[in-house]
Design a protein around this motif. Structure first.
Motif, PDB file in Angstrom:
ATOM      1  N   PRO A 156     -73.396  30.760 -19.041  1.00  0.00           N
ATOM      2  CA  PRO A 156     -72.954  31.838 -18.156  1.00  0.00           C
ATOM      3  C   PRO A 156     -73.333  33.239 -18.610  1.00  0.00           C
ATOM      4  N   ASP A 157     -73.907  33.381 -19.811  1.00  0.00           N
ATOM      5  CA  ASP A 157     -74.264  34.716 -20.303  1.00  0.00           C
ATOM      6  C   ASP A 157     -75.668  35.098 -19.869  1.00  0.00           C
ATOM      7  N   LYS A 165     -70.924  43.025 -19.925  1.00  0.00           N
ATOM      8  CA  LYS A 165     -69.983  42.941 -21.041  1.00  0.00           C
ATOM      9  C   LYS A 165     -70.192  44.083 -22.024  1.00  0.00           C
ATOM     10  N   PHE A 166     -71.444  44.423 -22.268  1.00  0.00           N
ATOM     11  CA  PHE A 166     -71.766  45.526 -23.171  1.00  0.00           C
ATOM     12  C   PHE A 166     -71.196  46.839 -22.629  1.00  0.00           C
ATOM     13  N   CYS A 167     -71.422  47.099 -21.341  1.00  0.00           N
ATOM     14  CA  CYS A 167     -70.907  48.332 -20.733  1.00  0.00           C
ATOM     15  C   CYS A 167     -69.389  48.362 -20.756  1.00  0.00           C
ATOM     16  N   HIS A 168     -68.770  47.226 -20.501  1.00  0.00           N
ATOM     17  CA  HIS A 168     -67.310  47.141 -20.490  1.00  0.00           C
ATOM     18  C   HIS A 168     -66.757  47.403 -21.889  1.00  0.00           C
ATOM     19  N   GLN A 169     -67.388  46.842 -22.911  1.00  0.00           N
ATOM     20  CA  GLN A 169     -66.909  46.999 -24.287  1.00  0.00           C
ATOM     21  C   GLN A 169     -67.043  48.434 -24.767  1.00  0.00           C
ATOM     22  N   TYR A 170     -68.127  49.109 -24.389  1.00  0.00           N
ATOM     23  CA  TYR A 170     -68.374  50.469 -24.865  1.00  0.00           C
ATOM     24  C   TYR A 170     -67.991  51.534 -23.837  1.00  0.00           C
ATOM     25  N   LEU A 171     -67.283  51.113 -22.783  1.00  0.00           N
ATOM     26  CA  LEU A 171     -66.785  52.034 -21.756  1.00  0.00           C
ATOM     27  C   LEU A 171     -67.916  52.874 -21.159  1.00  0.00           C
ATOM     28  N   LEU A 208     -80.984  32.313 -25.593  1.00  0.00           N
ATOM     29  CA  LEU A 208     -82.226  32.281 -24.840  1.00  0.00           C
ATOM     30  C   LEU A 208     -82.853  30.890 -24.817  1.00  0.00           C
ATOM     31  N   ARG A 209     -83.647  30.644 -23.809  1.00  0.00           N
ATOM     32  CA  ARG A 209     -84.449  29.426 -23.745  1.00  0.00           C
ATOM     33  C   ARG A 209     -85.729  29.754 -23.003  1.00  0.00           C
ATOM     34  N   ILE A 210     -86.771  29.003 -23.289  1.00  0.00           N
ATOM     35  CA  ILE A 210     -88.039  29.236 -22.610  1.00  0.00           C
ATOM     36  C   ILE A 210     -88.197  28.229 -21.479  1.00  0.00           C
ATOM     37  N   VAL A 211     -88.590  28.729 -20.326  1.00  0.00           N
ATOM     38  CA  VAL A 211     -88.800  27.905 -19.141  1.00  0.00           C
ATOM     39  C   VAL A 211     -90.082  28.384 -18.467  1.00  0.00           C
ATOM     40  N   SER A 212     -90.499  27.701 -17.425  1.00  0.00           N
ATOM     41  CA  SER A 212     -91.663  28.168 -16.674  1.00  0.00           C
ATOM     42  C   SER A 212     -91.231  29.280 -15.723  1.00  0.00           C
ATOM     43  N   ARG A 213     -92.171  30.073 -15.281  1.00  0.00           N
ATOM     44  CA  ARG A 213     -91.848  31.127 -14.324  1.00  0.00           C
ATOM     45  C   ARG A 213     -91.291  30.534 -13.036  1.00  0.00           C
ATOM     46  N   LYS A 221     -78.686  33.258  -9.163  1.00  0.00           N
ATOM     47  CA  LYS A 221     -78.337  34.548  -9.739  1.00  0.00           C
ATOM     48  C   LYS A 221     -76.830  34.751  -9.682  1.00  0.00           C
ATOM     49  N   ALA A 222     -76.263  35.080 -10.819  1.00  0.00           N
ATOM     50  CA  ALA A 222     -74.814  35.276 -10.894  1.00  0.00           C
ATOM     51  C   ALA A 222     -74.419  36.599 -10.248  1.00  0.00           C
ATOM     52  N   VAL A 223     -73.236  36.608  -9.652  1.00  0.00           N
ATOM     53  CA  VAL A 223     -72.692  37.832  -9.072  1.00  0.00           C
ATOM     54  C   VAL A 223     -71.883  38.552 -10.146  1.00  0.00           C
TER      55      VAL A 223
END
Length: 231
Positions: A156-157, A165-171, A208-213, A221-223
């Protein structure tokens, strides 16, 4: 009511339909749809109520063909080589009004692009190392190479979720972040300290993982509730 598809904004469904017709017109029979056009169609077809069935088993490519009635349509080609037509007009009709461009302001799109630029070296290094040990895409089964590979942030990340999450943590209000451009093309975050913080956050938390294009295009795409950061 405006619509947003793969970061492209359309004022009406008629304009979405015209975008599809343009892609169809410039794609010869039997040829695959590539690049931004393919990304657009994959995002659009997620609204098609038969997409899960038509894409079952993995999609090798989207292409175009002329039917026996003389009309032209898009075709979903599976990994086995089987082909099935898919109606873009049906997908357009089923697009929900909630896909509003107002949910993604231009400044937010610029910030996301700048954040991608900031971790580009991490992504490139991972890709090069992964290609040494991974020979095929886990989604489509394609053989991987530098030319056809992509790096996916494992759900889910996803990338957007990590950045949120980064923006939320650092306001951080992403609409207040100054984003410039490199050579007038590549978006960059001008605040070097903020850029470094994001790079470190990404380095620590990204899976991370590598996949084909083609495989990467097929991922849903997550909301992400971006508006919580600036409203």
């Amino acid at each position: 009511m405006p619509y947003l598809i793969n970061d492209e904004i359309f004022a009406t469904k008629t304009l979405v339909t015209e975008r599809c017709r343009q892609i169809l017109k410039r794609t010869p029979d039997g040829c695959s749809v590539d690049g931004v056009d393919a990304e657009f169609l994959f995002c659009l077809f997620l609204h098609h109520d038969e997409w899960a069935e038509k894409s079952s088993g993995g999609v090798s490519e989207l292409s175009a063909q002329t039917t026996i009635h003389g009309t032209r349509c898009f075709v979903v080609r599976s990994q086995s080589g089987a082909e099935i037509d898919i109606s873009f007009s049906h997908a357009v009709r089923l697009m929900p009004n909630s896909r509003s461009a107002s949910l993604v302001p231009q400044k937010l799109r610029d910030f996301r692009n700048g954040a991608r630029t900031a971790v580009q070296d991490q992504i490139r290094d991972f890709r090069d190392q992964a290609l040494v040990t991974t020979s095929s895409c886990s989604i489509t089964g394609e053989n991987l190479s530098r030319s056809n590979s992509a790096v996916d942030h494992v759900a889910p990340d996803t990338f957007d979720q990590l950045l949120f999450k980064f923006c939320h943590q650092y306001l951080i209000n992403p609409l207040n972040v100054r984003v410039g451009s490199l050579n007038g093309v590549v978006a960059v975050i001008e605040d070097e300290r903020l850029s470094f913080q994001w790079q470190e956050f990404h380095r620590q938390h990204a899976r991370l993982r590598i996949v084909s294009r083609m495989g990467n295009l097929q991922l849903s795409k997550a909301v992400v509730p971006w508006s919580q950061l600036y409203e």
